[in-house]
Design an enzyme around this catalytic site. Structure first.
Site: not given
Ligand code: NAD
Length: 425
Positions: A114-116
Site C-alpha cells: 500500500a502507499k499514501g
C-alpha cells in the site's frame, strides 16, 4: 532537472509506473502466469482520494488532496509509507503501492502493498498546520487502515512524530489505544529498536552474502556509496565497522574520495559541523557526476531514483550494484547491466530491511512484548540472508538476472495466495 525538462524518451524511461510495469510483464511472461491473475497483479485493489480541509495559522482554510492506495492484500494487510510532497500524484502512489507488494513478498513478510500521499509543501507549513493536516487525513482514510487492514509508515517528509499523530487520531476514533495501526513510531510509543538503522543494516547483510557468493573477501573490496542519509550513511558506517573499505561517498553537492578508505564516523561529524561532506581533509573532494564512475567492487546507490540509466549504466565501474534506494535503476538500464555481467542486488531485496523491521514492530505491538536490539538485528539478518538466497536460487533455476528473479519470486508468491484464496464473487 525536473521531469518536464527531460526528452520524451527519458520521461518514459524515468516513469516509475512504466518501470514497474516492464518488470512485472517480463516476470509474469517467464512464469507463464494466467492472464486473469496477471490482470489482478497489475491493478490496485483499492484507491481512495480525499480532500482535506485544514485551518491555516492565518485563519484561512486550505483544501489539500490526499491518497491511499492498497495494491494487494492477498498475503496480509497492506503495508506502505505516507509521503508529503508538492508533486505527489495518484500514478506515483499506485506505482509505489505495487512496489511494496513485491518487496514484502520477496522478504516473505505476511503483508500486501500500500502507499499514501498528500499534495502539500511541508517546508512552508507550521507544526500546527502539519498536525491538523495529518489528523484530518487520518480521519478521512480511517475506514481503510488498521492493524489487520493496512498499516502506514513514514516516507518522504513524514517521520515518527507524524506516525504518533496518526496512531493517536486512529486510537481516539476507535476508543482504544491501537499502536499497531502504524509503524515507524517513537520507541516509547510502541516503536521498534533497530528500525532507524534497519535499511542500511539490511544492505550490509545482502552485500556480505553477495561477496560470499562471488568468492570475494569483504576486507579486500572497495565500496562507493551515493547518498549519505539514513540508508547510505548507515550502510557505510556499518560496513566500515566490519573492516570494509568505503573509498567514496557521493552527495548531491560533491563527493569525497580516499582510495585507502574513509573514516565514516569522522566524515559524519564533519558534515554535521560544516553542513556538507565537501572539503573533508582526509579525502579528495570531486564532482558527484565523476565519482559515480570510479572503480569499485560494490556501488550502493542510496539517494534517489533514476541514477543508473541508459546514459550511466555503461559507465559505472563495479562488480556488484546494491540498490539501497528505491528505483535507482531504470528498466532500460537493466539490460546494459546484464550484458556487462554486473551482479545486481535489486531494490525490492536490498532495501527490504526497513519494512522487515516495520514488520517486527507490528508483531511486537500486537504481542505487547518488546525485543532487545540484538534480537531485532539477528532476526533481520536471518530474513535478509534467506531472501537473498531465495532470489539467487530463483535466478539460477530460471536462468534470469537477479531483478527479474526477484520479481518472479514475488509475483509467484502473491499469485499463489490469490489462487488459494480464490475469487470471492
Ligand atoms: P535521506 O533523505 O535520509 O538520505 C538521502 C541522502 O541522499 C541525503 O543525504 C541527500 O542529501 C542525498 N542526495 C539527494 N540527492 C542526491 C544526489 N543527486 N546525489 C547524491 N546524493 C543525493 O533518505 P533515505 O531514507 O536514506 O532514503 C534514500 C533512498 O532509500 C530513497 O530512495 C528511499 O525511498 C529509499 N529507502 C529508504 C528506506 C528507509 O528506511 N529510510 C527504506 C527503503 C528505501
Amino acid at each position: 532537472m525536473s521531469t518536464e525538462q527531460l526528452t520524451p524518451e527519458l520521461q518514459k524511461e524515468f516513469n516509475p509506473w512504466l518501470n514497474a510495469d516492464a518488470r512485472i510483464e517480463e516476470a509474469a511472461t517467464r512464469l507463464g502466469l494466467e492472464d486473469g491473475i496477471k490482470k489482478i497483479l497489475k491493478s490496485s485493489s483499492k484507491e481512495l482520494t480525499v480532500h482535506i480541509p485544514v485551518l491555516l495559522d492565518d485563519g484561512r482554510i486550505e483544501v489539500f488532496t490526499g491518497y491511499r492506495v492498497q495494491h494487494s492484500v492477498a498475503r496480509g494487510p497492506g503495508k506502505g509509507g505516507i509521503r508529503y510532497a508538492p508533486d505527489v500524484n495518484l500514478d506515483e502512489v499506485r506505482a509505489l503501492a505495487s512496489w511494496m507488494t513485491w518487496k514484502c513478498a520477496v522478504a516473505n513478510l505476511p503483508f500486501g502493498g500500500a502507499k499514501g500521499g498528500v499534495i502539500c509543501d511541508p517546508n512552508i507549513m507550521s507544526d500546527g498546520e502539519l498536525e491538523r493536516l495529518t489528523r484530518r487525513y487520518t480521519s478521512e482514510i480511517i475506514d481503510m487502515i488498521g492493524p489487520e487492514k493496512d498499516v502506514p509508515a513514514p516516507d518522504m517528509n513524514t517521520n515518527e512524530r507524524t506516525m504518533a499523530w496518526i496512531m493517536d487520531t486512529y486510537s481516539m476514533h476507535k476508543r482504544e489505544t491501537t499502536t499497531g495501526v502504524v509503524t515507524g513510531k517513537p520507541i516509547n510509543l510502541g516503536g521498534s529498536r533497530g528500525r532507524a538503522e534497519a535499511t542500511g543494516r539490511g544492505c550490509l547483510f545482502v552485500t556480505l552474502q553477495a561477496l560470499k557468493h562471488l568468492g570475494m573477501v569483504p576486507t579486500q573490496v572497495d565500496v562507493i556509496v551515493q547518498g549519505f542519509g539514513n540508508v547510505g550513511g548507515m550502510a557505510a558506517k556499518l560496513m566500515a565497522k566490519q573492516g570494509i573499505r568505503i573509498t567514496c561517498i557521493i552527495e548531491y553537492d560533491g563527493a569525497v574520495y580516499n582510495p585507502k578508505g574513509l573514516d565514516i564516523e569522522k566524515l559524519m561529524a564533519w558534515r554535521k559541523e560544516h553542513g556538507s561532506i565537501r572539503n573533508f581533509p582526509e579525502g579528495e573532494t570531486m564532482p558527484s557526476a565523476e565519482a559515480l564512475f570510479l572503480k569499485c567492487d560494490v556501488l550502493i546507490p542510496a539517494a534517489k531514483e533514476n541514477v543508473i540509466t541508459s546514459e550511466t549504466a555503461g559507465k559505472i565501474n563495479t562488480r556488484i550494484l546494491c540498490e539501497g534506494a528505491n528505483g535507482p535503476t531504470t528498466a532500460v538500464a537493466d539490460k546494459i547491466l546484464e550484458d556487462r555481467g554486473i551482479f545486481v542486488i535489486p531494490d525490492i531485496l536490498a532495501n527490504a530491511g526497513g519494512v522487515t523491521v516495520s514488520y517486527f514492530e507490528w508483531v511486537q505491538d500486537r504481542q505487547g512484548y518488546f525485543w532487545n536490539e540484538q534480537l531485532v538485528n539477528q532476526r533481520l539478518e536471518e530474513i535478509m540472508n534467506e531472501s537473498f538466497w531465495d532470489v539467487v536460487h530463483y535466478a539460477q533455476t530460471h536462468k534470469v538476472h537477479n531483478r527479474i528473479a526477484a520479481y518472479m519470486l514475488a509475483l509467484d508468491r502473491v499469485a499463489f495466495a490469490i489462487r488459494l484464496r480464490g475469487i470471492y464473487a
